[in-house]
Scaffold this active site. Structure first.
Site, PDB file in Angstrom:
ATOM      1  N   ASP A  98       7.300 -12.715   9.013  1.00  0.00           N
ATOM      2  CA  ASP A  98       6.885 -11.522   8.290  1.00  0.00           C
ATOM      3  C   ASP A  98       5.390 -11.332   8.586  1.00  0.00           C
ATOM      4  O   ASP A  98       4.721 -12.273   9.025  1.00  0.00           O
ATOM      5  CB  ASP A  98       7.127 -11.730   6.787  1.00  0.00           C
ATOM      6  CG  ASP A  98       6.553 -10.606   5.959  1.00  0.00           C
ATOM      7  OD1 ASP A  98       6.835  -9.436   6.265  1.00  0.00           O
ATOM      8  OD2 ASP A  98       5.792 -10.904   5.004  1.00  0.00           O
ATOM      9  N   ASP A 119       2.726  -8.936   6.539  1.00  0.00           N
ATOM     10  CA  ASP A 119       1.832  -8.834   5.376  1.00  0.00           C
ATOM     11  C   ASP A 119       2.028 -10.038   4.453  1.00  0.00           C
ATOM     12  O   ASP A 119       3.118 -10.230   3.908  1.00  0.00           O
ATOM     13  CB  ASP A 119       2.153  -7.561   4.569  1.00  0.00           C
ATOM     14  CG  ASP A 119       1.933  -6.279   5.362  1.00  0.00           C
ATOM     15  OD1 ASP A 119       0.913  -6.176   6.058  1.00  0.00           O
ATOM     16  OD2 ASP A 119       2.794  -5.373   5.282  1.00  0.00           O
TER      17      ASP A 119
HETATM   18  C1  BG6 Z   1       5.735  -4.748   3.700  1.00  0.00           C
HETATM   19  C2  BG6 Z   1       4.938  -5.053   2.461  1.00  0.00           C
HETATM   20  O1  BG6 Z   1       5.352  -5.607   4.727  1.00  0.00           O
HETATM   21  O2  BG6 Z   1       5.536  -3.402   4.107  1.00  0.00           O
HETATM   22  C3  BG6 Z   1       5.245  -4.044   1.375  1.00  0.00           C
HETATM   23  O3  BG6 Z   1       5.254  -6.357   2.004  1.00  0.00           O
HETATM   24  C4  BG6 Z   1       4.994  -2.636   1.898  1.00  0.00           C
HETATM   25  O4  BG6 Z   1       4.436  -4.308   0.258  1.00  0.00           O
HETATM   26  C5  BG6 Z   1       5.868  -2.416   3.133  1.00  0.00           C
HETATM   27  O5  BG6 Z   1       5.323  -1.664   0.904  1.00  0.00           O
HETATM   28  C6  BG6 Z   1       5.679  -1.028   3.741  1.00  0.00           C
HETATM   29  O6  BG6 Z   1       4.382  -0.946   4.264  1.00  0.00           O
HETATM   30  P1  BG6 Z   1       3.721   0.357   4.877  1.00  0.00           P
HETATM   31  O7  BG6 Z   1       2.528  -0.183   5.628  1.00  0.00           O
HETATM   32  O8  BG6 Z   1       4.730   0.992   5.787  1.00  0.00           O
HETATM   33  O9  BG6 Z   1       3.356   1.249   3.739  1.00  0.00           O
HETATM   34 MG    MG Z   2       5.134 -10.064   3.298  1.00  0.00          MG
END
Ligand code: BG6
Ligand code: MG
Length: 211
Positions: free
Chosen positions: A9, A11
């Site tokens: 993963d 984030d």
């Molecule tokens: C995930 C995060 O990686 O991406 C979530 O853990 C986030 O918290 C999701 O909402 C979507 O991210 P983005 O950058 O497309 O808004």
């Molecule tokens: Mg994550």
């Protein structure tokens, strides 16, 4: 374990952008006078942008139409993307490179599997845009975690059967996605609260002993 691929993963596993997501959602929630804290935020991990907003709006004292919801996600994403401007390779979390080099030494393939539509921007900012054998992200999928779609997409791009893939996740929804997809699930950070993970680690370097 006969692991042929590791799917990371992004984030909260490779880089602490989970904190930036939190701050941007907090700013939105404060603007709308909606209660929001770290506990609610943990439920947004791994979940798509619009589904995250829907979770936050459950605590709102009025309903929002589709146009307003779209505008709120744009508002949040603008704040979030501004906070990514200072991101650099120095922000890669400790232990990542130990795990990465170990995988390379053992000919274990590596991919990113993230629900984020900002994945490619982040990978470029931290200089990892050419580091992985495959990337699957929020732009590739219809269903975000706990659906296994993003991990299956990553596995298909790597050409590795799900049962030989190990997923590293900080999201409870991500651990469920890995298990729903027939993969080995390793929990780090907030995901260690899940009882579905096959292994829990405190630090990415500990991955080495699992491979
Ligand atoms: C995930 C995060 O990686 O991406 C979530 O853990 C986030 O918290 C999701 O909402 C979507 O991210 P983005 O950058 O497309 O808004
Ligand atoms: Mg994550």
């Amino acid at each position: 374990m006969n692991i042929k691929a590791v799917i990371f993963d992004l984030d909260g596993v490779i880089v602490s952008t989970d904190q930036y997501h939190y701050k941007a959602w907090k700013e939105l929630a404060d603007k709308e006078n909606i209660p929001f804290d770290e506990t609610i935020n943990n439920r947004l991990r791994g979940v798509s942008r619009m589904e995250s907003l829907e979770i936050i709006l459950k605590n709102a004292d009025r309903s929002y139409n589709d146009k307003e919801k779209f505008e709120l996600t744009e508002y949040k994403n603008d704040i979030y993307r501004k906070s990514l401007e200072d991101l650099s390779k120095e922000d890669i979390l400790p232990g990542f490179w130990d795990a990465y080099h170990h995988c390379r030494d053992k000919d274990i393939l590596m991919a990113v599997g993230s629900s984020s539509k900002n994945t490619k921007k982040i990978l470029k900012a931290i200089d990892l845009d050419d580091a992985f054998d495959a990337v699957a992200d929020g732009t590739d999928i219809e269903n975000s975690k706990p659906d296994p779609e993003v991990f299956w997409t990553a596995a298909a791009r790597l050409g590795v059967d799900s049962k030989f893939c190990l997923v590293v996740e900080d999201a409870v929804s991500g651990i469920e996605a890995a298990k729903n997809g027939g993969m080995v699930a390793v929990a780090i950070g907030d995901a260690t609260s899940s009882d579905k993970a096959d292994h829990t680690i405190k630090h990415l370097r500990e991955l080495i002993k699992l491979l």
